[in-house]
Design a protein around this motif. Structure first.
Motif, mmCIF file in Angstrom:
data_model
loop_
_atom_site.group_PDB
_atom_site.id
_atom_site.type_symbol
_atom_site.label_atom_id
_atom_site.label_comp_id
_atom_site.label_asym_id
_atom_site.label_seq_id
_atom_site.Cartn_x
_atom_site.Cartn_y
_atom_site.Cartn_z
ATOM 1 N N LYS A 198 0.817 -1.204 0.000
ATOM 2 C CA LYS A 198 0.000 0.000 0.000
ATOM 3 C C LYS A 198 0.857 1.263 0.000
ATOM 4 O O LYS A 198 0.349 2.341 -0.295
ATOM 5 C CB LYS A 198 -0.916 0.023 1.220
ATOM 6 N N ILE A 199 2.124 1.137 0.378
ATOM 7 C CA ILE A 199 3.006 2.300 0.436
ATOM 8 C C ILE A 199 4.275 2.021 -0.354
ATOM 9 O O ILE A 199 4.628 0.869 -0.596
ATOM 10 C CB ILE A 199 3.356 2.669 1.903
ATOM 11 N N THR A 200 4.967 3.082 -0.727
ATOM 12 C CA THR A 200 6.188 2.930 -1.521
ATOM 13 C C THR A 200 7.306 2.359 -0.660
ATOM 14 O O THR A 200 7.243 2.383 0.571
ATOM 15 C CB THR A 200 6.654 4.287 -2.087
ATOM 16 N N ALA A 201 8.347 1.908 -1.320
ATOM 17 C CA ALA A 201 9.512 1.353 -0.618
ATOM 18 C C ALA A 201 10.148 2.410 0.289
ATOM 19 O O ALA A 201 10.597 2.106 1.396
ATOM 20 C CB ALA A 201 10.523 0.819 -1.624
ATOM 21 N N GLN A 202 10.172 3.654 -0.178
ATOM 22 C CA GLN A 202 10.742 4.753 0.614
ATOM 23 C C GLN A 202 9.956 4.953 1.908
ATOM 24 O O GLN A 202 10.543 5.082 2.979
ATOM 25 C CB GLN A 202 10.734 6.037 -0.204
ATOM 26 N N TYR A 203 8.647 4.959 1.811
ATOM 27 C CA TYR A 203 7.814 5.140 3.001
ATOM 28 C C TYR A 203 7.929 3.935 3.929
ATOM 29 O O TYR A 203 7.956 4.070 5.149
ATOM 30 C CB TYR A 203 6.345 5.349 2.621
ATOM 31 N N ARG A 204 7.971 2.759 3.334
ATOM 32 C CA ARG A 204 8.107 1.528 4.119
ATOM 33 C C ARG A 204 9.422 1.548 4.893
ATOM 34 O O ARG A 204 9.466 1.187 6.068
ATOM 35 C CB ARG A 204 8.008 0.315 3.201
ATOM 36 N N LEU A 205 10.503 1.999 4.245
ATOM 37 C CA LEU A 205 11.811 2.065 4.897
ATOM 38 C C LEU A 205 11.754 3.016 6.096
ATOM 39 O O LEU A 205 12.267 2.693 7.177
ATOM 40 C CB LEU A 205 12.888 2.506 3.908
ATOM 41 N N TYR A 206 11.137 4.175 5.906
ATOM 42 C CA TYR A 206 10.994 5.125 7.018
ATOM 43 C C TYR A 206 10.259 4.462 8.182
ATOM 44 O O TYR A 206 10.702 4.522 9.328
ATOM 45 C CB TYR A 206 10.230 6.387 6.574
ATOM 46 N N CYS A 207 9.130 3.839 7.874
ATOM 47 C CA CYS A 207 8.320 3.197 8.914
ATOM 48 C C CYS A 207 9.064 2.064 9.606
ATOM 49 O O CYS A 207 9.003 1.923 10.832
ATOM 50 C CB CYS A 207 7.015 2.685 8.311
ATOM 51 N N GLU A 208 9.774 1.263 8.839
ATOM 52 C CA GLU A 208 10.533 0.151 9.416
ATOM 53 C C GLU A 208 11.634 0.658 10.343
ATOM 54 O O GLU A 208 11.874 0.084 11.403
ATOM 55 C CB GLU A 208 11.106 -0.732 8.314
ATOM 56 N N LYS A 209 12.296 1.745 9.946
ATOM 57 C CA LYS A 209 13.345 2.317 10.804
ATOM 58 C C LYS A 209 12.749 2.879 12.092
ATOM 59 O O LYS A 209 13.336 2.732 13.163
ATOM 60 C CB LYS A 209 14.127 3.390 10.055
ATOM 61 N N GLN A 210 11.594 3.521 11.978
ATOM 62 C CA GLN A 210 10.918 4.027 13.169
ATOM 63 C C GLN A 210 10.532 2.877 14.098
ATOM 64 O O GLN A 210 10.731 2.946 15.311
ATOM 65 C CB GLN A 210 9.668 4.829 12.781
ATOM 66 N N GLN A 211 9.996 1.812 13.525
ATOM 67 C CA GLN A 211 9.570 0.667 14.324
ATOM 68 C C GLN A 211 10.782 0.005 14.983
ATOM 69 O O GLN A 211 10.732 -0.357 16.162
ATOM 70 C CB GLN A 211 8.818 -0.331 13.447
ATOM 71 N N GLU A 212 11.869 -0.129 14.249
ATOM 72 C CA GLU A 212 13.084 -0.724 14.802
ATOM 73 C C GLU A 212 13.618 0.117 15.962
ATOM 74 O O GLU A 212 13.982 -0.423 17.015
ATOM 75 C CB GLU A 212 14.136 -0.839 13.699
ATOM 76 N N ALA A 213 13.646 1.431 15.791
ATOM 77 C CA ALA A 213 14.129 2.315 16.865
ATOM 78 C C ALA A 213 13.210 2.235 18.081
ATOM 79 O O ALA A 213 13.675 2.211 19.229
ATOM 80 C CB ALA A 213 14.228 3.749 16.349
ATOM 81 N N LEU A 214 11.906 2.182 17.831
ATOM 82 C CA LEU A 214 10.951 2.052 18.937
ATOM 83 C C LEU A 214 11.195 0.760 19.692
ATOM 84 O O LEU A 214 11.260 0.746 20.925
ATOM 85 C CB LEU A 214 9.509 2.089 18.425
ATOM 86 N N TYR A 215 11.328 -0.343 18.972
ATOM 87 C CA TYR A 215 11.526 -1.638 19.612
ATOM 88 C C TYR A 215 12.797 -1.658 20.460
ATOM 89 O O TYR A 215 12.826 -2.259 21.533
ATOM 90 C CB TYR A 215 11.555 -2.762 18.585
ATOM 91 N N GLU A 216 13.856 -0.993 19.995
ATOM 92 C CA GLU A 216 15.088 -0.920 20.789
ATOM 93 C C GLU A 216 14.814 -0.215 22.116
ATOM 94 O O GLU A 216 15.255 -0.670 23.170
ATOM 95 C CB GLU A 216 16.179 -0.180 20.026
ATOM 96 N N SER A 217 14.077 0.892 22.052
ATOM 97 C CA SER A 217 13.754 1.630 23.279
ATOM 98 C C SER A 217 12.827 0.826 24.181
ATOM 99 O O SER A 217 13.019 0.786 25.401
ATOM 100 C CB SER A 217 13.120 2.978 22.931
ATOM 101 N N LEU A 218 11.826 0.183 23.592
ATOM 102 C CA LEU A 218 10.911 -0.628 24.397
ATOM 103 C C LEU A 218 11.634 -1.813 25.027
ATOM 104 O O LEU A 218 11.325 -2.187 26.169
ATOM 105 C CB LEU A 218 9.723 -1.100 23.558
ATOM 106 N N ASP A 219 12.601 -2.383 24.318
ATOM 107 C CA ASP A 219 13.394 -3.479 24.896
ATOM 108 C C ASP A 219 14.164 -2.990 26.122
ATOM 109 O O ASP A 219 14.242 -3.692 27.142
ATOM 110 C CB ASP A 219 14.365 -4.055 23.865
#
Length: 172
Positions: free
Chosen positions: A29-50
């Protein structure tokens, strides 16, 4: 994609049924560029939540030592309710000792604010990109469980739904 054949005049494929039968994966549903942004945000969030979870686990183990004396109980969101022990006499100084309860409650609050910030960042990114104003859902801090890990597509879907409503309204 599976197409269906119609028995309409001429035996042509029923194009509309074929189009409506196409399933689109969320990631598409979203472009690769947008997906990359979202994935990086999710990865950073998960590091903090861990990190939040690691400290929460440490303090929870320590809090268990005071379970009976402070009558601790756990809320759904991980906060600890407790009774502060007060010593009216001069027999000891234990009321000056560190108790992990407030630290656990701060970590439960950090868990909530990190999840809320993630939702705001993902939706805000698409709001700025598409010049729309999809609302950021309020995450209930009283019911958000420690250890919860959101998926970025939840918030992307919120924006897509918002844009869809705009487009549907424009067509009417």
């Amino acid at each position: 994609m599976q197409t269906t054949t119609s028995t309409h005049a001429g035996g042509n494929a029923d194009l509309l049924s074929g189009i409506l039968g196409v399933e689109i994966r969320n990631e598409e549903k979203i472009t690769a560029q947008y997906r990359l942004y979202c994935e990086k945000q999710q990865e950073a969030l998960y590091e903090s939540l861990d990190q939040i979870d690691r400290w929460y686990d440490i303090f929870t183990k320590e809090a268990e030592r005071y379970g009976e004396s402070n009558r601790i109980s756990y809320k759904v969101n991980g906060e600890i309710s407790y009774r502060e022990r007060v010593y009216p006499d001069d027999s000891n100084y234990s009321h000056h000792e560190f108790r992990p309860f407030k630290s656990n409650n701060m970590l439960a609050s950090a868990n909530h604010s990190a999840n809320q910030n993630f939702a705001s960042r993902i939706i805000g990114y698409f709001n700025r990109t598409y010049n729309v104003s999809a609302s950021v859902p309020e995450i209930d801090g009283d019911t958000l469980k420690m250890g919860f890990r959101p998926q970025y597509m939840t918030y992307v879907d919120t924006v897509i739904e918002h844009i869809s409503h705009i487009m549907t309204g424009a067509l009417i």
